[in-house]
Motif scaffolding. Structure first.
Motif, mmCIF file in Angstrom:
data_model
loop_
_atom_site.group_PDB
_atom_site.id
_atom_site.type_symbol
_atom_site.label_atom_id
_atom_site.label_comp_id
_atom_site.label_asym_id
_atom_site.label_seq_id
_atom_site.Cartn_x
_atom_site.Cartn_y
_atom_site.Cartn_z
ATOM 1 N N GLU A 126 0.832 -1.207 0.000
ATOM 2 C CA GLU A 126 0.000 0.000 0.000
ATOM 3 C C GLU A 126 0.868 1.259 0.000
ATOM 4 O OE1 GLU A 126 -3.038 0.140 3.063
ATOM 5 O OE2 GLU A 126 -3.283 -2.030 2.914
ATOM 6 N N LEU A 127 1.932 1.253 0.799
ATOM 7 C CA LEU A 127 2.807 2.426 0.859
ATOM 8 C C LEU A 127 3.535 2.637 -0.462
ATOM 9 C CD1 LEU A 127 3.903 4.744 2.606
ATOM 10 C CD2 LEU A 127 5.802 3.237 3.212
ATOM 11 N N CYS B 122 1.090 4.069 -2.861
ATOM 12 C CA CYS B 122 0.803 5.465 -2.523
ATOM 13 C C CYS B 122 1.936 6.373 -2.997
ATOM 14 C CB CYS B 122 0.586 5.616 -1.021
ATOM 15 S SG CYS B 122 0.116 7.282 -0.509
ATOM 16 N N HIS B 123 3.180 5.933 -2.776
ATOM 17 C CA HIS B 123 4.329 6.725 -3.219
ATOM 18 C C HIS B 123 4.372 6.836 -4.744
ATOM 19 C CE1 HIS B 123 6.978 6.410 0.646
ATOM 20 N NE2 HIS B 123 5.873 7.112 0.821
ATOM 21 N N ASN C 96 1.647 9.271 -5.836
ATOM 22 C CA ASN C 96 1.794 10.627 -5.297
ATOM 23 C C ASN C 96 3.259 11.028 -5.285
ATOM 24 O OD1 ASN C 96 -1.085 11.139 -4.253
ATOM 25 N ND2 ASN C 96 -0.564 9.154 -3.392
ATOM 26 N N LYS D 122 3.782 12.892 -1.654
ATOM 27 C CA LYS D 122 4.315 12.036 -0.584
ATOM 28 C C LYS D 122 5.243 12.817 0.342
ATOM 29 C CE LYS D 122 8.164 10.165 -3.281
ATOM 30 N NZ LYS D 122 8.671 8.980 -3.961
ATOM 31 N N CYS E 214 0.979 10.124 2.333
ATOM 32 C CA CYS E 214 1.021 8.684 2.635
ATOM 33 C C CYS E 214 1.335 8.432 4.116
ATOM 34 C CB CYS E 214 2.078 8.014 1.755
ATOM 35 S SG CYS E 214 1.828 8.281 -0.013
ATOM 36 N N LYS F 203 2.204 4.945 6.282
ATOM 37 C CA LYS F 203 3.545 4.777 6.852
ATOM 38 C C LYS F 203 3.472 4.523 8.353
ATOM 39 C CE LYS F 203 8.167 6.663 7.288
ATOM 40 N NZ LYS F 203 8.343 6.026 8.579
#
Length: 92
Positions: free
Chosen positions: A29-30, A33-34, A37, A41, A46, A50
């Motif tokens: 997921e992280l 997200c990175h 974004n 980020k 995120c 995190k």
């Protein structure tokens, strides 16, 4: 300086691409997200993911620490037993 290094170490996490069986989903997921974004980020977009990942890593580390502690105790117990037997044989 040294203080900045200490702060940076607290904010950083272990490498994400080594096996994290208990945290794999959160790591993915992280990473996603990175990727989605690239610039946001850096402004905490995120951050909630995190934080969950960091909590998971702490739990993972605690499990490893307990296993290592137990293995160390067992090894020490075996060592002391061998030492005791050697001392008994030396007295005969």
């Amino acid at each position: 300086g040294p203080r900045a290094l200490v702060v940076a170490r607290r904010l950083m996490h272990p490498p994400l691409f080594r096996p994290h069986p208990d945290c794999h989903q959160i790591v993915q997921e992280l990473v996603q997200c990175h990727e989605e974004n690239k610039w946001k980020k850096f402004f905490g977009v995120c951050g909630d993911i995190k934080a969950r990942m960091d909590q998971c890593f702490r739990a993972e580390k605690e499990v490893r620490r307990r296993k290592n502690m137990e293995r160390g105790r067992e090894a020490e117990k075996r060592f002391r037993e061998v030492l005791r037997k050697d001392q008994e044989e030396g007295k005969k």
